[in-house]
Design a protein around this motif. Structure first.
Motif, PDB file in Angstrom:
ATOM      1  N   LEU A 377     -40.570 -10.441 -38.329  1.00  0.00           N
ATOM      2  CA  LEU A 377     -39.479  -9.713 -39.162  1.00  0.00           C
ATOM      3  C   LEU A 377     -39.624 -10.162 -40.800  1.00  0.00           C
ATOM      4  O   LEU A 377     -39.955  -9.193 -41.473  1.00  0.00           O
ATOM      5  CB  LEU A 377     -38.228 -10.447 -38.776  1.00  0.00           C
ATOM      6  N   HIS A 378     -40.152 -11.139 -40.965  1.00  0.00           N
ATOM      7  CA  HIS A 378     -40.463 -11.654 -42.245  1.00  0.00           C
ATOM      8  C   HIS A 378     -41.710 -10.720 -42.889  1.00  0.00           C
ATOM      9  O   HIS A 378     -41.722 -10.339 -44.151  1.00  0.00           O
ATOM     10  CB  HIS A 378     -41.017 -13.078 -42.283  1.00  0.00           C
ATOM     11  N   HIS A 379     -42.590 -10.345 -42.112  1.00  0.00           N
ATOM     12  CA  HIS A 379     -43.884  -9.721 -42.257  1.00  0.00           C
ATOM     13  C   HIS A 379     -43.402  -8.286 -42.910  1.00  0.00           C
ATOM     14  O   HIS A 379     -43.943  -7.631 -43.617  1.00  0.00           O
ATOM     15  CB  HIS A 379     -45.009  -9.788 -41.199  1.00  0.00           C
ATOM     16  N   ASP A 389     -38.276 -15.636 -47.786  1.00  0.00           N
ATOM     17  CA  ASP A 389     -38.719 -16.807 -47.143  1.00  0.00           C
ATOM     18  C   ASP A 389     -38.252 -17.027 -45.760  1.00  0.00           C
ATOM     19  O   ASP A 389     -37.188 -16.797 -45.657  1.00  0.00           O
ATOM     20  CB  ASP A 389     -37.953 -17.859 -48.296  1.00  0.00           C
ATOM     21  N   TRP A 390     -39.197 -17.513 -45.047  1.00  0.00           N
ATOM     22  CA  TRP A 390     -38.923 -17.468 -43.463  1.00  0.00           C
ATOM     23  C   TRP A 390     -38.976 -18.927 -43.107  1.00  0.00           C
ATOM     24  O   TRP A 390     -39.855 -19.753 -43.689  1.00  0.00           O
ATOM     25  CB  TRP A 390     -39.950 -16.806 -42.925  1.00  0.00           C
ATOM     26  N   ARG A 391     -38.061 -19.409 -42.486  1.00  0.00           N
ATOM     27  CA  ARG A 391     -38.102 -20.776 -42.041  1.00  0.00           C
ATOM     28  C   ARG A 391     -37.803 -20.942 -40.293  1.00  0.00           C
ATOM     29  O   ARG A 391     -36.725 -20.159 -40.068  1.00  0.00           O
ATOM     30  CB  ARG A 391     -37.085 -21.735 -42.594  1.00  0.00           C
ATOM     31  N   ASP A 394     -35.679 -19.056 -36.907  1.00  0.00           N
ATOM     32  CA  ASP A 394     -35.007 -17.754 -37.035  1.00  0.00           C
ATOM     33  C   ASP A 394     -34.339 -17.609 -38.224  1.00  0.00           C
ATOM     34  O   ASP A 394     -33.355 -16.778 -38.133  1.00  0.00           O
ATOM     35  CB  ASP A 394     -34.198 -17.431 -35.704  1.00  0.00           C
ATOM     36  N   VAL A 395     -34.663 -18.176 -39.460  1.00  0.00           N
ATOM     37  CA  VAL A 395     -33.899 -17.710 -40.575  1.00  0.00           C
ATOM     38  C   VAL A 395     -34.659 -17.381 -41.850  1.00  0.00           C
ATOM     39  O   VAL A 395     -35.765 -17.708 -41.901  1.00  0.00           O
ATOM     40  CB  VAL A 395     -33.341 -19.200 -40.863  1.00  0.00           C
ATOM     41  N   ILE A 396     -34.154 -16.308 -42.445  1.00  0.00           N
ATOM     42  CA  ILE A 396     -34.639 -15.818 -43.380  1.00  0.00           C
ATOM     43  C   ILE A 396     -33.687 -16.310 -44.866  1.00  0.00           C
ATOM     44  O   ILE A 396     -32.594 -16.215 -44.737  1.00  0.00           O
ATOM     45  CB  ILE A 396     -34.518 -14.240 -43.576  1.00  0.00           C
ATOM     46  N   ARG A 397     -34.401 -16.995 -45.651  1.00  0.00           N
ATOM     47  CA  ARG A 397     -33.756 -17.474 -46.840  1.00  0.00           C
ATOM     48  C   ARG A 397     -34.062 -16.412 -48.077  1.00  0.00           C
ATOM     49  O   ARG A 397     -35.107 -16.181 -48.207  1.00  0.00           O
ATOM     50  CB  ARG A 397     -34.285 -18.855 -47.072  1.00  0.00           C
ATOM     51  N   CYS A 398     -33.010 -15.993 -48.681  1.00  0.00           N
ATOM     52  CA  CYS A 398     -33.160 -15.113 -49.887  1.00  0.00           C
ATOM     53  C   CYS A 398     -32.132 -15.742 -51.102  1.00  0.00           C
ATOM     54  O   CYS A 398     -30.883 -16.198 -50.892  1.00  0.00           O
ATOM     55  CB  CYS A 398     -32.449 -13.785 -49.444  1.00  0.00           C
TER      56      CYS A 398
END
Length: 422
Positions: A377-379, A389-391, A394-398
């Protein structure tokens, strides 16, 4: 809650009415392979470069070229006292008095220097309390301090954990820990804004709790400095550390900052590692004098300042001084609130914001948990021109940074996320 609206026209209108909108033009915005500006949402990892930074650094390069060693006293901004050009503006950013703040070293080095002074274990009081999901560097640092003093981290490290099924730390649990183990805990050391969830902790509450049980209290403000109003002096914390390359836009790996509360300013009995830059400025170059401790946070310095890095910090801090944290955080709350509104309006059951919804308990970062997602998903977001930013897991940081992110950025971000998830 503000009366946010759907649709791109609302985003455009907000940008037109934004008093800070012009600051975006004072930053270099990265572009994709087609030459189009990306939607940059990772100021929580590395802030963008102010356009003025090049000129600030070039001035020092020019003075070095033309003056050599005499630049220490005759440069346009003499190098000998260069760190002092940063102190007042940095103090305003973190809510401290100038005597309490110094820019020096890097984040984890400063954390270790603070623990030399404020982690004073005894056979009975030796434990260190941190939040369970602290940034790994903090955990490694405190574990190594425990080992250095002869304690087993498995026994000496106390973790403030979120409750089962929850993401955020609960203050009642912190109080329970301190009631049970407070007389064994020497240091409470919390990440001021949690890197993963974006939870902004109540410094004053934590400090008062820690002090109630006789603990020293410190904070890692890497994700807080330049993002939220830290009010370090009023919090009563014993110390704090932070980096400058995230929200303070000073460049990769740049110097960090330290806060030491003024009640410790003149305590020469505090154990510390010393260097010649923590020695009295008036006699520093007499060389053979006995060590004479500088008062305040400056008294923890070791070496003369790295000028090129400090020039980049000065370029950013001058901009922060123009804007002020009051206006910055006001826009931040509204912009991130708009982001939250748009995410919630998607009504997508596979995504959940794990960052607190209370505006006072977060900065500009939203951490979005995506059910059954992986780094693919990050890609996909990156390919769509969104730098997030992927962590794991399963978390996207924006982080919509108020100095250079627009409402249109946020609108397009959510549009792209919706397209990819449907």
């Amino acid at each position: 809650m503000s009366n946010y609206q759907l649709g791109s026209e609302y985003a455009k209108q907000q940008d037109q009415n934004d008093a800070l909108a012009s600051y975006r033009n004072r930053f270099h915005i990265p572009k994709d392979k087609h030459g189009k500006e990306v939607i940059y949402m990772t100021g929580n990892s590395l802030g963008l470069q102010p356009r003025a930074t090049k000129d600030y650094i070039s001035q020092e390069l020019e003075d070095w070229a033309n003056l050599g060693v005499t630049g220490h006293t005759h440069a346009k901004h003499p190098w000998l006292h260069y760190h002092e050009f940063l102190t007042e503006n940095m103090a305003k950013v973190v809510g401290a008095k100038p005597i309490e703040v110094v820019v020096m070293n890097t984040l984890t080095a400063n954390l270790h220097l603070m623990m030399v002074s404020f982690y004073k274990p005894t056979p009975k009081r030796y434990k260190i309390l941190i939040e369970a999901d602290a940034f790994p560097s903090d955990k490694y640092a405190v574990e190594s301090q425990l080992r250095h003093h002869g304690f087993d981290p498995k026994d000496g490290l106390v973790l403030w954990k979120a409750r089962k099924g929850e993401e955020l730390a609960n203050y009642d649990d912190l109080e329970t820990i301190l009631e049970a183990q407070g007389n064994e805990i020497a240091l409470v050391m919390i990440g001021g804004v949690n890197y993963y969830t974006g939870q902004f902790f109540d410094f004053k509450r934590i400090t008062q709790l820690g002090h109630k049980y006789g603990c020293m209290v410190g904070f890692d403000c890497a994700h807080g400095a330049g993002n939220v109003k830290l009010d370090l002096h009023d919090s009563g914390a014993d110390f704090a550390v932070w980096c400058t390359y995230k929200y303070l836009n000073s460049g990769p790996g740049s110097l960090g900052g330290c806060f030491v509360h003024e009640r410790h300013a003149h305590n020469i009995d505090l154990n510390r590692f010393a260097g010649w830059w923590s020695h009295n400025k008036e006699t520093r170059f007499k060389m053979r004098d006995e060590f004479d401790q500088l008062p305040g946070a400056e008294g923890w310095q070791l070496s003369n300042p790295p000028i090129l890095s400090m020039a980049a910090i000065r370029a950013s801090l001058d901009m922060f001084a123009e804007v002020g944290m009051e206006k910055l955080t006001k826009k931040s709350k509204h912009l991130t609130g708009y982001f939250e509104f748009l995410i919630n309006e998607l009504n997508n059951k596979s995504i959940k914001i794990i960052t607190p919804s209370n505006l006072e308990e977060r900065g500009c970062q939203l951490s979005i948990q995506v059910k059954n997602a992986d780094k693919k998903l990050h890609h996909q977001l990156t390919e769509a021109g969104l730098i997030s930013d992927w962590r794991e897991p399963d978390v996207i940081r924006c982080a919509p940074v108020p100095l250079y992110n627009s409402y249109q950025d946020v609108y397009e971000l959510v549009e792209k996320l919706e397209e990819i998830l449907t």
